[in-house]
Every structure is written in structure tokens, then in C-alpha cells.
Write a protein that holds these residues in place. Structure first.
Motif, PDB file in Angstrom:
ATOM      1  N   LEU A  49       0.820  -1.209   0.000  1.00 10.19           N
ATOM      2  CA  LEU A  49       0.000   0.000   0.000  1.00 10.19           C
ATOM      3  C   LEU A  49       0.856   1.261   0.000  1.00 10.19           C
ATOM      4  O   LEU A  49       0.331   2.356   0.163  1.00 10.19           O
ATOM      5  CB  LEU A  49      -0.913   0.010   1.220  1.00 10.19           C
ATOM      6  CG  LEU A  49      -2.084  -0.959   1.184  1.00 10.19           C
ATOM      7  CD1 LEU A  49      -2.663  -1.140   2.563  1.00 10.19           C
ATOM      8  CD2 LEU A  49      -3.147  -0.445   0.262  1.00 10.19           C
ATOM      9  N   ASN A  50       2.166   1.105  -0.147  1.00  8.78           N
ATOM     10  CA  ASN A  50       3.117   2.210  -0.158  1.00  8.78           C
ATOM     11  C   ASN A  50       3.123   2.990   1.153  1.00  8.78           C
ATOM     12  O   ASN A  50       3.329   4.194   1.169  1.00  8.78           O
ATOM     13  CB  ASN A  50       2.850   3.152  -1.328  1.00  8.78           C
ATOM     14  CG  ASN A  50       4.150   3.665  -1.913  1.00  8.78           C
ATOM     15  OD1 ASN A  50       5.208   3.206  -1.514  1.00  8.78           O
ATOM     16  ND2 ASN A  50       4.067   4.595  -2.831  1.00  8.78           N
ATOM     17  N   ALA A  51       2.870   2.314   2.259  1.00  5.68           N
ATOM     18  CA  ALA A  51       2.981   2.940   3.579  1.00  5.68           C
ATOM     19  C   ALA A  51       4.293   2.464   4.183  1.00  5.68           C
ATOM     20  O   ALA A  51       4.322   1.618   5.072  1.00  5.68           O
ATOM     21  CB  ALA A  51       1.799   2.578   4.460  1.00  5.68           C
ATOM     22  N   GLN A  52       5.396   3.026   3.679  1.00  6.21           N
ATOM     23  CA  GLN A  52       6.700   2.456   4.019  1.00  6.21           C
ATOM     24  C   GLN A  52       7.083   2.713   5.464  1.00  6.21           C
ATOM     25  O   GLN A  52       7.650   1.837   6.130  1.00  6.21           O
ATOM     26  CB  GLN A  52       7.757   3.036   3.084  1.00  6.21           C
ATOM     27  CG  GLN A  52       7.510   2.636   1.664  1.00  6.21           C
ATOM     28  CD  GLN A  52       8.142   3.580   0.690  1.00  6.21           C
ATOM     29  OE1 GLN A  52       8.878   4.474   1.072  1.00  6.21           O
ATOM     30  NE2 GLN A  52       7.867   3.390  -0.581  1.00  6.21           N
ATOM     31  N   PHE A  53       6.746   3.904   5.952  1.00  7.71           N
ATOM     32  CA  PHE A  53       7.083   4.220   7.344  1.00  7.71           C
ATOM     33  C   PHE A  53       6.415   3.230   8.293  1.00  7.71           C
ATOM     34  O   PHE A  53       7.049   2.668   9.188  1.00  7.71           O
ATOM     35  CB  PHE A  53       6.642   5.645   7.662  1.00  7.71           C
ATOM     36  CG  PHE A  53       6.781   6.023   9.102  1.00  7.71           C
ATOM     37  CD1 PHE A  53       8.034   6.118   9.670  1.00  7.71           C
ATOM     38  CD2 PHE A  53       5.669   6.285   9.878  1.00  7.71           C
ATOM     39  CE1 PHE A  53       8.174   6.454  10.997  1.00  7.71           C
ATOM     40  CE2 PHE A  53       5.798   6.630  11.201  1.00  7.71           C
ATOM     41  CZ  PHE A  53       7.057   6.712  11.757  1.00  7.71           C
ATOM     42  N   THR A 123      -2.669   0.997  -4.574  1.00  6.10           N
ATOM     43  CA  THR A 123      -1.455   0.231  -4.290  1.00  6.10           C
ATOM     44  C   THR A 123      -0.328   0.748  -5.173  1.00  6.10           C
ATOM     45  O   THR A 123      -0.553   1.171  -6.299  1.00  6.10           O
ATOM     46  CB  THR A 123      -1.666  -1.259  -4.552  1.00  6.10           C
ATOM     47  OG1 THR A 123      -2.377  -1.404  -5.771  1.00  6.10           O
ATOM     48  CG2 THR A 123      -2.450  -1.921  -3.462  1.00  6.10           C
ATOM     49  N   ASN A 124       0.871   0.669  -4.627  1.00  7.01           N
ATOM     50  CA  ASN A 124       2.100   1.025  -5.346  1.00  7.01           C
ATOM     51  C   ASN A 124       2.210   2.494  -5.694  1.00  7.01           C
ATOM     52  O   ASN A 124       3.195   2.899  -6.283  1.00  7.01           O
ATOM     53  CB  ASN A 124       2.231   0.250  -6.663  1.00  7.01           C
ATOM     54  CG  ASN A 124       2.531  -1.186  -6.433  1.00  7.01           C
ATOM     55  OD1 ASN A 124       3.121  -1.529  -5.417  1.00  7.01           O
ATOM     56  ND2 ASN A 124       2.110  -2.040  -7.330  1.00  7.01           N
ATOM     57  N   LYS A 125       1.225   3.283  -5.360  1.00  8.20           N
ATOM     58  CA  LYS A 125       1.273   4.702  -5.736  1.00  8.20           C
ATOM     59  C   LYS A 125       0.958   5.563  -4.517  1.00  8.20           C
ATOM     60  O   LYS A 125       0.558   5.071  -3.472  1.00  8.20           O
ATOM     61  CB  LYS A 125       0.253   4.980  -6.846  1.00  8.20           C
ATOM     62  CG  LYS A 125       0.710   4.543  -8.225  1.00  8.20           C
ATOM     63  CD  LYS A 125      -0.100   5.203  -9.306  1.00  8.20           C
ATOM     64  CE  LYS A 125      -1.511   4.678  -9.374  1.00  8.20           C
ATOM     65  NZ  LYS A 125      -1.585   3.334  -9.935  1.00  8.20           N
ATOM     66  N   GLY A 126       1.101   6.868  -4.706  1.00  6.90           N
ATOM     67  CA  GLY A 126       0.755   7.799  -3.636  1.00  6.90           C
ATOM     68  C   GLY A 126       1.909   7.957  -2.664  1.00  6.90           C
ATOM     69  O   GLY A 126       2.638   7.014  -2.385  1.00  6.90           O
TER      70      GLY A 126
ATOM     71  N   MET B   1      -6.089  -2.459  -5.466  1.00  2.59           N
ATOM     72  CA  MET B   1      -6.945  -3.596  -5.073  1.00  2.59           C
ATOM     73  C   MET B   1      -8.285  -3.063  -4.567  1.00  2.59           C
ATOM     74  O   MET B   1      -8.319  -2.032  -3.910  1.00  2.59           O
ATOM     75  CB  MET B   1      -6.275  -4.384  -3.954  1.00  2.59           C
ATOM     76  CG  MET B   1      -4.955  -5.003  -4.341  1.00  2.59           C
ATOM     77  SD  MET B   1      -5.083  -6.188  -5.655  1.00  2.59           S
ATOM     78  CE  MET B   1      -5.944  -7.505  -4.856  1.00  2.59           C
ATOM     79  N   PRO B   2      -9.374  -3.741  -4.851  1.00  2.00           N
ATOM     80  CA  PRO B   2     -10.665  -3.312  -4.300  1.00  2.00           C
ATOM     81  C   PRO B   2     -10.632  -3.319  -2.781  1.00  2.00           C
ATOM     82  O   PRO B   2      -9.987  -4.176  -2.169  1.00  2.00           O
ATOM     83  CB  PRO B   2     -11.637  -4.373  -4.822  1.00  2.00           C
ATOM     84  CG  PRO B   2     -10.957  -4.961  -5.990  1.00  2.00           C
ATOM     85  CD  PRO B   2      -9.503  -4.877  -5.735  1.00  2.00           C
ATOM     86  N   MET B  51      -7.616   4.354   0.369  1.00  2.00           N
ATOM     87  CA  MET B  51      -8.852   4.506  -0.405  1.00  2.00           C
ATOM     88  C   MET B  51      -9.279   5.966  -0.467  1.00  2.00           C
ATOM     89  O   MET B  51      -9.629   6.496  -1.531  1.00  2.00           O
ATOM     90  CB  MET B  51      -9.949   3.665   0.258  1.00  2.00           C
ATOM     91  CG  MET B  51     -11.262   3.687  -0.463  1.00  2.00           C
ATOM     92  SD  MET B  51     -12.555   2.982   0.549  1.00  2.00           S
ATOM     93  CE  MET B  51     -13.222   4.442   1.305  1.00  2.00           C
ATOM     94  N   HIS B  52      -9.197   6.616   0.682  1.00  2.00           N
ATOM     95  CA  HIS B  52      -9.529   8.033   0.772  1.00  2.00           C
ATOM     96  C   HIS B  52      -8.609   8.843  -0.127  1.00  2.00           C
ATOM     97  O   HIS B  52      -9.042   9.759  -0.826  1.00  2.00           O
ATOM     98  CB  HIS B  52      -9.356   8.438   2.234  1.00  2.00           C
ATOM     99  CG  HIS B  52     -10.091   9.669   2.600  1.00  2.00           C
ATOM    100  ND1 HIS B  52     -11.456   9.768   2.522  1.00  2.00           N
ATOM    101  CD2 HIS B  52      -9.655  10.863   3.068  1.00  2.00           C
ATOM    102  CE1 HIS B  52     -11.815  10.973   2.905  1.00  2.00           C
ATOM    103  NE2 HIS B  52     -10.750  11.654   3.243  1.00  2.00           N
ATOM    104  N   ASN B  53      -7.339   8.490  -0.112  1.00  2.00           N
ATOM    105  CA  ASN B  53      -6.364   9.190  -0.941  1.00  2.00           C
ATOM    106  C   ASN B  53      -6.675   9.018  -2.426  1.00  2.00           C
ATOM    107  O   ASN B  53      -6.577   9.963  -3.208  1.00  2.00           O
ATOM    108  CB  ASN B  53      -4.972   8.649  -0.606  1.00  2.00           C
ATOM    109  CG  ASN B  53      -3.888   9.424  -1.307  1.00  2.00           C
ATOM    110  OD1 ASN B  53      -3.174   8.894  -2.123  1.00  2.00           O
ATOM    111  ND2 ASN B  53      -3.773  10.706  -0.984  1.00  2.00           N
ATOM    112  N   ALA B  54      -7.085   7.798  -2.805  1.00  2.00           N
ATOM    113  CA  ALA B  54      -7.407   7.552  -4.209  1.00  2.00           C
ATOM    114  C   ALA B  54      -8.626   8.355  -4.631  1.00  2.00           C
ATOM    115  O   ALA B  54      -8.701   8.843  -5.759  1.00  2.00           O
ATOM    116  CB  ALA B  54      -7.651   6.064  -4.432  1.00  2.00           C
ATOM    117  N   ALA B  55      -9.582   8.513  -3.699  1.00  2.00           N
ATOM    118  CA  ALA B  55     -10.808   9.210  -4.061  1.00  2.00           C
ATOM    119  C   ALA B  55     -10.608  10.713  -4.137  1.00  2.00           C
ATOM    120  O   ALA B  55     -11.226  11.378  -4.971  1.00  2.00           O
ATOM    121  CB  ALA B  55     -11.906   8.872  -3.062  1.00  2.00           C
TER     122      ALA B  55
END
Lengths: 167, 109
Positions: A49-53, A123-126, B1-2, B51-55
């Protein structure tokens, strides 16, 4: 099916299998080791989920510190397969059935919910999981809870010493 | 992913933790199952934050960062909780020479 999907399913299967093994293994030391496997699988999910910390903190704090504390206590008490207390079969069955009922009810609820129908978790982004963003937010908007948690740690430390002291 | 997949995974882990609290009698294992439940909730919070970030990424690039801060604080509280809880279990072991929670049912008298 991309690499992300394969990793997701692999980590999910690993997490659930290890969590079940925590329950069914007779020796407490084995339970601790399986729980460490669960924590590593969950850290893998955080990386996905790219939550590396949080992934690193999860490994350091949970798998590194908390589980070592558990292991210390278990070895201090010399717990093993022989000293492990067992509930009778009916009690175990009742526990599994009631937990399974809870799971079924909650899953049916999730499947009915329409608001989360087409939502995806990125996933993988952000970059919100990166330490730079998290640190800036933590030290600008959440400085008071951060300081309060340090006081909580101090009180927990004193409490552990006071409770564990031989009187 | 959903998001449903993450919710169901977290629910499965949480329910395994609940079952563990119900079926085991060793106080330390019960404590470990509570940790498992906390971790399931952490995973769900991170998934929801993404999910919030994606939205909302179009308007606010940092939407959802609070969810991950909550996970951080949950970890802090869990660490404090474990230190005190294990101290209590050690004290209980010193008094009754067992970690069996059924020994503690004389509290009800």
C-alpha cells in the motif's frame, strides 16, 4: 494478474495461515513465532500500500520489541507444551462457532454495502505513506497527541516497574 | 486492489483473534490474540487511508494521511499496553504459579 495481485494473495494467505497457526500450536513459543510471521505479512501489505514508514515501524516495534518481550516472559516462566492449559473440546467448539458466526455476519455486511462498491485502495502509488509527509503532518497538526503519548509511555514504564517489583 | 478484499482480510484476522481469546486459557496467548486484533484494525485503517487518498487525490494530494497517523498512535498505545499487561501477567504468575486464566475465577466470590 499482475505482480501486485499475486503478492496480495500470497501475503493474505500467509497472514491468515499464520494467524490460525498461532491458535492451534500447542507450545507458546511456537505461537509467538507464528505471530511474528503474521506481523511480517502485515508489513508486506503496508509496503504494497506504499505505507513504508508504517511497514518499518511495524517490524521494529511489533516484531522486534513487543514479540521479544513476549518471548522473554514465556521463557522466564518456562512455559512449554506440558504446562499449557487446555479447554475442553466443547468450549473450543463453541468459541470457534461463535467467532465464525461473527465473521459470516460481518462479511455479509461488507458484501451488501453499496458505498464501497467500486472503491479501490491505491497500491504502489501515492506518497502519503512516506516519512516526509507523515512527519510534517505529525509535527504540525498533531503535536499535542504526540507529547501526550510520550507521557503515556513514561507512565507505562513506571507502572510496569511498580507492578513487576517484588514487594 | 478493491477495498472489499482488504476489509475481508482484516475481518478474518480480527475474528481469528476473537476465536483465540475464546478458546485459549493461557493468559499470554490471549494477550497475543489481542495484539492480532489490533493489527487487523491497523491494516484496515491503512487500507481506508489509501482509499480516501485515491478518491480525493485530485483536490488534496495529502488526503488520508491522518489514517496512517492513527495507526502510528495505535502502535504507541499497544507498546505501552504490552509492557503493563506483561508486568501484570508476571505478577499473576508469581502469585498463583500458573498463567491459566481459569485460576482467576475466584475473583467472582
Amino acid at each position: 494478474m499482475g505482480v501486485t495481485q499475486i503478492l496480495f494473495w500470497f501475503l493474505s494467505a500467509l497472514a491468515i495461515f499464520s494467524a490460525v497457526m498461532v491458535l492451534v500450536s500447542k507450545s507458546p513459543v511456537h505461537s509467538v513465532l507464528w505471530l511474528i510471521a503474521v506481523f511480517f505479512a502485515i508489513s508486506g501489505h503496508y509496503i504494497l500500500l506504499n505505507a513504508q514508514f508504517l511497514a518499518i515501524v511495524n517490524i521494529i516495534v511489533y516484531a522486534g520489541a513487543i514479540m521479544v518481550l513476549f518471548l522473554f516472559v514465556i521463557m522466564l516462566m518456562n512455559l512449554n507444551k506440558e504446562t499449557e492449559p487446555q479447554k475442553n473440546l466443547w468450549m473450543k467448539l463453541t468459541g470457534v462457532v461463535s467467532g465464525g458466526c461473527l465473521l459470516i455476519v460481518l462479511i455479509s455486511l461488507v458484501r451488501q454495502a453499496t458505498e464501497i462498491k467500486d472503491k479501490i485502495a491505491l497500491t504502489n502509488k501515492g506518497d502519503i505513506g512516506l516519512i516526509k509527509v507523515l512527519g510534517k503532518t505529525l509535527f504540525s497538526g498533531y503535536i499535542v497527541p504526540f507529547e501526550i503519548s510520550s507521557v503515556l509511555f513514561l507512565s507505562a514504564m513506571i507502572g510496569a516497574v511498580v507492578i513487576g517489583k517484588k514487594d | 486492489m478493491p477495498i472489499q478484499y482488504y476489509i475481508i482480510l482484516a475481518l478474518a484476522l480480527f475474528c481469528i483473534g476473537v476465536v483465540g481469546v475464546l478458546v485459549r486459557r493461557n493468559a499470554i496467548i490471549i494477550f497475543m490474540c489481542i495484539e492480532l486484533m489490533l493489527n487487523a484494525v491497523n491494516l484496515l485503517l491503512v487500507a481506508f487511508s489509501k482509499m480516501h487518498n485515491a478518491a480525493l487525490a485530485a483536490t488534496n494530494a495529502q488526503a488520508g494521511v491522518e489514517g496512517q497517523l492513527f495507526v502510528f498512535f495505535i502502535m504507541v498505545v499497544a507498546a505501552a499496553e504490552v509492557s503493563v499487561g506483561l508486568a501484570i501477567i508476571v505478577m499473576m504468575y508469581r502469585n498463583v504459579h500458573s498463567v491459566d486464566v481459569n485460576f482467576l475465577n475466584r475473583l467472582k466470590n
